[in-house]
Design a protein around this motif. Structure first.
Motif, PDB file in Angstrom:
ATOM      1  N   ASN A 180     -22.913  -9.491   3.861  1.00 54.72           N
ATOM      2  CA  ASN A 180     -22.704 -10.562   4.825  1.00 54.72           C
ATOM      3  C   ASN A 180     -21.622 -11.536   4.375  1.00 54.72           C
ATOM      4  OD1 ASN A 180     -24.675  -9.561   6.482  1.00 54.72           O
ATOM      5  ND2 ASN A 180     -26.293 -10.742   5.526  1.00 54.72           N
ATOM      6  N   GLN A 181     -21.167 -11.440   3.142  1.00 60.57           N
ATOM      7  CA  GLN A 181     -20.116 -12.308   2.631  1.00 60.57           C
ATOM      8  C   GLN A 181     -18.728 -11.739   2.912  1.00 60.57           C
ATOM      9  OE1 GLN A 181     -20.771 -12.928  -1.515  1.00 60.57           O
ATOM     10  NE2 GLN A 181     -22.827 -13.705  -1.240  1.00 60.57           N
ATOM     11  N   MET A 182     -18.668 -10.557   3.506  1.00 60.15           N
ATOM     12  CA  MET A 182     -17.381  -9.896   3.713  1.00 60.15           C
ATOM     13  C   MET A 182     -17.119  -9.683   5.199  1.00 60.15           C
ATOM     14  SD  MET A 182     -17.367  -6.884   0.901  1.00 60.15           S
ATOM     15  CE  MET A 182     -18.785  -6.054   1.573  1.00 60.15           C
ATOM     16  N   ASP A 183     -15.893  -9.393   5.496  1.00 65.08           N
ATOM     17  CA  ASP A 183     -15.495  -8.999   6.826  1.00 65.08           C
ATOM     18  C   ASP A 183     -14.458  -7.897   6.667  1.00 65.08           C
ATOM     19  OD1 ASP A 183     -15.304  -8.915   9.528  1.00 65.08           O
ATOM     20  OD2 ASP A 183     -14.472 -10.914   9.774  1.00 65.08           O
ATOM     21  N   MET A 184     -14.387  -7.011   7.609  1.00 63.96           N
ATOM     22  CA  MET A 184     -13.417  -5.929   7.515  1.00 63.96           C
ATOM     23  C   MET A 184     -12.564  -5.927   8.785  1.00 63.96           C
ATOM     24  SD  MET A 184     -13.791  -1.846   6.735  1.00 63.96           S
ATOM     25  CE  MET A 184     -15.481  -1.901   7.106  1.00 63.96           C
ATOM     26  N   TRP A 185     -11.285  -5.859   8.595  1.00 62.39           N
ATOM     27  CA  TRP A 185     -10.336  -5.765   9.700  1.00 62.39           C
ATOM     28  C   TRP A 185      -9.506  -4.523   9.472  1.00 62.39           C
ATOM     29  CZ3 TRP A 185      -7.754 -11.202  10.423  1.00 62.39           C
ATOM     30  CH2 TRP A 185      -8.735 -12.192  10.432  1.00 62.39           C
ATOM     31  N   GLN A 186      -9.009  -3.928  10.518  1.00 62.44           N
ATOM     32  CA  GLN A 186      -8.086  -2.822  10.294  1.00 62.44           C
ATOM     33  C   GLN A 186      -6.927  -2.919  11.267  1.00 62.44           C
ATOM     34  OE1 GLN A 186     -10.769   0.468  10.934  1.00 62.44           O
ATOM     35  NE2 GLN A 186      -9.521   1.117  12.653  1.00 62.44           N
ATOM     36  N   SER A 187      -5.843  -2.299  10.881  1.00 64.72           N
ATOM     37  CA  SER A 187      -4.639  -2.292  11.689  1.00 64.72           C
ATOM     38  C   SER A 187      -4.139  -0.864  11.734  1.00 64.72           C
ATOM     39  CB  SER A 187      -3.587  -3.223  11.078  1.00 64.72           C
ATOM     40  OG  SER A 187      -2.402  -3.183  11.829  1.00 64.72           O
ATOM     41  N   GLY A 188      -4.135  -0.296  12.900  1.00 64.39           N
ATOM     42  CA  GLY A 188      -3.731   1.098  13.007  1.00 64.39           C
ATOM     43  C   GLY A 188      -4.688   1.979  12.225  1.00 64.39           C
ATOM     44  N   ASP A 189      -4.144   3.010  11.603  1.00 72.19           N
ATOM     45  CA  ASP A 189      -4.997   3.922  10.841  1.00 72.19           C
ATOM     46  C   ASP A 189      -4.732   3.839   9.347  1.00 72.19           C
ATOM     47  OD1 ASP A 189      -2.494   5.026  10.683  1.00 72.19           O
ATOM     48  OD2 ASP A 189      -3.082   7.007  11.388  1.00 72.19           O
ATOM     49  N   LEU A 190      -4.067   2.740   8.902  1.00 75.02           N
ATOM     50  CA  LEU A 190      -3.621   2.716   7.514  1.00 75.02           C
ATOM     51  C   LEU A 190      -4.366   1.768   6.604  1.00 75.02           C
ATOM     52  CD1 LEU A 190      -1.638   3.854   5.494  1.00 75.02           C
ATOM     53  CD2 LEU A 190       0.013   2.141   6.221  1.00 75.02           C
ATOM     54  N   PHE A 191      -4.791   0.597   7.072  1.00 71.03           N
ATOM     55  CA  PHE A 191      -5.355  -0.336   6.100  1.00 71.03           C
ATOM     56  C   PHE A 191      -6.418  -1.231   6.708  1.00 71.03           C
ATOM     57  CE2 PHE A 191      -3.207  -4.152   7.562  1.00 71.03           C
ATOM     58  CZ  PHE A 191      -2.045  -3.682   8.139  1.00 71.03           C
ATOM     59  N   CYS A 192      -7.192  -1.813   5.841  1.00 71.36           N
ATOM     60  CA  CYS A 192      -8.186  -2.809   6.240  1.00 71.36           C
ATOM     61  C   CYS A 192      -8.214  -3.891   5.173  1.00 71.36           C
ATOM     62  CB  CYS A 192      -9.553  -2.197   6.438  1.00 71.36           C
ATOM     63  SG  CYS A 192     -10.289  -1.560   4.940  1.00 71.36           S
ATOM     64  N   TRP A 193      -8.673  -5.058   5.557  1.00 69.60           N
ATOM     65  CA  TRP A 193      -8.809  -6.174   4.632  1.00 69.60           C
ATOM     66  C   TRP A 193     -10.278  -6.498   4.510  1.00 69.60           C
ATOM     67  CZ3 TRP A 193      -4.969  -9.301   8.001  1.00 69.60           C
ATOM     68  CH2 TRP A 193      -3.688  -8.830   7.766  1.00 69.60           C
TER      69      TRP A 193
ATOM     70  N   GLN B 233       0.810  -1.204   0.000  1.00 71.85           N
ATOM     71  CA  GLN B 233       0.000   0.000   0.000  1.00 71.85           C
ATOM     72  C   GLN B 233       0.849   1.261   0.000  1.00 71.85           C
ATOM     73  OE1 GLN B 233      -2.623  -0.674   3.364  1.00 71.85           O
ATOM     74  NE2 GLN B 233      -4.242  -1.184   1.924  1.00 71.85           N
ATOM     75  N   ARG B 234       0.243   2.303  -0.546  1.00 74.86           N
ATOM     76  CA  ARG B 234       0.864   3.621  -0.592  1.00 74.86           C
ATOM     77  C   ARG B 234       0.007   4.563   0.241  1.00 74.86           C
ATOM     78  NH1 ARG B 234       3.615   5.238  -5.566  1.00 74.86           N
ATOM     79  NH2 ARG B 234       2.488   7.152  -5.177  1.00 74.86           N
ATOM     80  N   ARG B 235       0.638   5.504   0.891  1.00 78.85           N
ATOM     81  CA  ARG B 235      -0.109   6.447   1.728  1.00 78.85           C
ATOM     82  C   ARG B 235      -0.956   7.407   0.899  1.00 78.85           C
ATOM     83  NH1 ARG B 235       1.215   6.003   6.889  1.00 78.85           N
ATOM     84  NH2 ARG B 235       3.191   5.037   7.421  1.00 78.85           N
ATOM     85  N   ASP B 236      -0.636   7.564  -0.376  1.00 77.24           N
ATOM     86  CA  ASP B 236      -1.372   8.511  -1.214  1.00 77.24           C
ATOM     87  C   ASP B 236      -2.413   7.834  -2.101  1.00 77.24           C
ATOM     88  OD1 ASP B 236       0.299   7.193  -2.960  1.00 77.24           O
ATOM     89  OD2 ASP B 236       1.027   8.997  -3.959  1.00 77.24           O
ATOM     90  N   THR B 237      -2.769   6.588  -1.792  1.00 73.58           N
ATOM     91  CA  THR B 237      -3.696   5.834  -2.628  1.00 73.58           C
ATOM     92  C   THR B 237      -4.847   5.291  -1.798  1.00 73.58           C
ATOM     93  OG1 THR B 237      -1.867   5.183  -4.064  1.00 73.58           O
ATOM     94  CG2 THR B 237      -3.895   3.881  -4.218  1.00 73.58           C
TER      95      THR B 237
END
Length: 101
Positions: A65-78, A41-45
């Motif tokens: 309902n087929q998805m889940d979201m995770w995040q780490s810090g303030d930068l990304f999620c899956w 990942q890029r910080r500007d994208t």
């Protein structure tokens, strides 16, 4: 994996070119039927992931309902389908169980 990619340029390149081998080098095995898509990942994208349409038309309204979201810090999620989330959890457990974590 993230810390290693940040600090080891050779590993970062392997992760992008052959993620299965990079993960295996860390002791993490991924089922052969699972595709791996690593994004540095890029910080500007801003990244968007579009989930697949439900197979049955009547289930289309429940696609979230087929998805889940995770995040780490303030930068990304899956965001991933439920079945792949279970695969990720299995991989993580295998990695931790092997004394890697």
């Amino acid at each position: 994996m993230t810390a290693r990619a940040w600090h080891d340029p050779d590993f970062a390149r392997l992760l992008e070119s052959d993620p299965r081998s990079a993960l295996a080098a860390m002791g993490v095995e991924v089922s052969d039927n699972v595709k791996i898509d690593i994004r540095m990942q890029r910080r500007d994208t801003l990244y968007f992931v579009i989930p697949p349409l439900a197979k049955r038309r009547e289930d289309a309204e429940r696609v979230l309902n087929q998805m889940d979201m995770w995040q780490s810090g303030d930068l990304f999620c899956w965001i991933m389908p439920q079945a792949l989330k279970l695969e990720l959890l299995r991989m993580r457990q295998g990695y931790r169980g092997g004394g890697h974590g």
